[in-house]
Design a protein around this motif. Structure first.
Motif, PDB file in Angstrom:
ATOM      1  N   LEU A   1      -6.876   7.371  -7.350  1.00 36.18           N
ATOM      2  CA  LEU A   1      -5.553   6.748  -7.458  1.00 36.18           C
ATOM      3  C   LEU A   1      -4.438   7.753  -7.767  1.00 36.18           C
ATOM      4  N   VAL A   2      -4.689   9.023  -7.505  1.00 38.06           N
ATOM      5  CA  VAL A   2      -3.642  10.036  -7.683  1.00 38.06           C
ATOM      6  C   VAL A   2      -2.774   9.999  -6.430  1.00 38.06           C
ATOM      7  N   PRO A   3      -1.464   9.837  -6.570  1.00 34.34           N
ATOM      8  CA  PRO A   3      -0.590   9.806  -5.387  1.00 34.34           C
ATOM      9  C   PRO A   3      -0.658  11.115  -4.599  1.00 34.34           C
TER      10      PRO A   3
ATOM     11  N   SER B   1       4.345   4.889   7.461  1.00 31.51           N
ATOM     12  CA  SER B   1       3.896   6.166   6.902  1.00 31.51           C
ATOM     13  C   SER B   1       5.038   7.136   6.636  1.00 31.51           C
ATOM     14  N   VAL B   2       6.076   7.085   7.446  1.00 31.38           N
ATOM     15  CA  VAL B   2       7.179   8.027   7.280  1.00 31.38           C
ATOM     16  C   VAL B   2       8.128   7.597   6.160  1.00 31.38           C
ATOM     17  N   PHE B   3       8.084   6.332   5.767  1.00 34.97           N
ATOM     18  CA  PHE B   3       8.981   5.836   4.734  1.00 34.97           C
ATOM     19  C   PHE B   3       8.397   6.194   3.373  1.00 34.97           C
ATOM     20  N   PRO B   4       9.076   7.038   2.595  1.00 34.60           N
ATOM     21  CA  PRO B   4       8.468   7.582   1.372  1.00 34.60           C
ATOM     22  C   PRO B   4       8.354   6.613   0.196  1.00 34.60           C
ATOM     23  N   PHE B   5       8.992   5.452   0.270  1.00 34.44           N
ATOM     24  CA  PHE B   5       9.007   4.571  -0.888  1.00 34.44           C
ATOM     25  C   PHE B   5       8.002   3.428  -0.812  1.00 34.44           C
ATOM     26  N   VAL B   6       7.126   3.465   0.182  1.00 35.30           N
ATOM     27  CA  VAL B   6       6.066   2.466   0.282  1.00 35.30           C
ATOM     28  C   VAL B   6       4.728   3.191   0.365  1.00 35.30           C
ATOM     29  N   PRO B   7       3.694   2.648  -0.262  1.00 35.80           N
ATOM     30  CA  PRO B   7       2.403   3.334  -0.243  1.00 35.80           C
ATOM     31  C   PRO B   7       1.724   3.225   1.131  1.00 35.80           C
ATOM     32  N   THR B   8       1.360   4.364   1.683  1.00 31.93           N
ATOM     33  CA  THR B   8       0.663   4.389   2.973  1.00 31.93           C
ATOM     34  C   THR B   8      -0.667   3.651   2.865  1.00 31.93           C
ATOM     35  N   ASP B   9      -1.269   3.646   1.672  1.00 34.51           N
ATOM     36  CA  ASP B   9      -2.557   2.970   1.491  1.00 34.51           C
ATOM     37  C   ASP B   9      -2.488   1.498   1.906  1.00 34.51           C
ATOM     38  N   ALA B  10      -1.343   0.854   1.693  1.00 31.18           N
ATOM     39  CA  ALA B  10      -1.218  -0.567   2.030  1.00 31.18           C
ATOM     40  C   ALA B  10      -1.396  -0.801   3.530  1.00 31.18           C
ATOM     41  N   ILE B  11      -0.780   0.021   4.364  1.00 32.33           N
ATOM     42  CA  ILE B  11      -0.927  -0.159   5.810  1.00 32.33           C
ATOM     43  C   ILE B  11      -2.347   0.176   6.246  1.00 32.33           C
ATOM     44  N   CYS B  12      -3.017   1.040   5.495  1.00 31.59           N
ATOM     45  CA  CYS B  12      -4.419   1.360   5.805  1.00 31.59           C
ATOM     46  C   CYS B  12      -5.292   0.126   5.614  1.00 31.59           C
ATOM     47  N   TYR B  13      -5.082  -0.592   4.524  1.00 35.74           N
ATOM     48  CA  TYR B  13      -5.836  -1.825   4.280  1.00 35.74           C
ATOM     49  C   TYR B  13      -5.569  -2.852   5.380  1.00 35.74           C
ATOM     50  N   VAL B  14      -4.300  -3.027   5.706  1.00 34.47           N
ATOM     51  CA  VAL B  14      -3.924  -4.014   6.723  1.00 34.47           C
ATOM     52  C   VAL B  14      -4.517  -3.651   8.081  1.00 34.47           C
TER      53      VAL B  14
END
Length: 185
Positions: free
Chosen positions: A61-63, A137-150
């Motif tokens: 969970l390290v960013p 992924s390019v938007f720095p204020f949202v976690p890329t991990d979320a789109i990975c799950y989706v």
């Protein structure tokens, strides 16, 4: 859901909540300077340690931003290496997250509870998925991990997904490496 999947989900939740509480109460644990000290203890294996931590980032969970800064501190004169390792870490860890929900059996749970919405989202990802992933992924204020799950849950083609993550992360990682090198190098 099988008993093994329930146990895996329970362990994942306990680890996630536990690490979140630990990081909230002891933020120095993910301080880049402290991580550099920890990795430097590996001696000649510091590069291997940095690669392993970058790939296993979703488990710890390290960013990724913290790890990119750690890389610029560890290797101030090797920014291309930090960029390549960081991108590799993001792409491989994205693939791990992509498959994680399916291993836990959560895909079936979502499909059973929300079949119409899942079909709509699945259709959107199959039609415009690459650009949705790139934009996310390019938007720095949202976690890329979320789109990975989706993407994993909705079975977006893995190749298209990883290309989208790569394209979206390249400018962000380049910015962080350049900024970290400029600030700390």
């Amino acid at each position: 859901m099988t008993p093994v999947r329930r146990i895996a989900l329970g362990v994942w939740l306990v680890v996630t909540i536990g690490l979140s509480i630990l990081y909230a109460t002891r933020p120095e644990l993910i301080n880049p300077i402290n991580l550099v000290g920890l990795l430097r203890q590996a001696g000649t294996g510091v590069l291997l340690g940095y690669v392993v931590v970058s790939i296993l980032r979703p488990v710890t969970l390290v960013p990724s931003t913290v790890l990119i800064i750690v890389g610029t501190l560890l290797f101030p004169d090797r920014s291309v290496l930090v960029f390549v390792v960081s991108l590799l870490g993001v792409v491989v860890s994205s693939a791990l997250i992509y498959y994680f929900f399916d291993v836990l059996g959560l895909t079936e749970t979502f499909e059973r509870r929300h079949p119409r919405q899942i079909r709509w989202l699945e259709n959107q990802l199959h039609q415009r998925g690459l650009w949705i992933v790139v934009g996310w992924s390019v938007f720095p204020f949202v976690p890329t991990d979320a789109i990975c799950y989706v993407a994993g849950t909705l079975r977006m083609p893995i190749g298209k997904f990883l290309i989208g993550v790569s394209i979206g992360e390249i400018p962000i990682i380049a910015f962080y490496v350049a900024g970290g090198t400029w600030l700390f190098g």
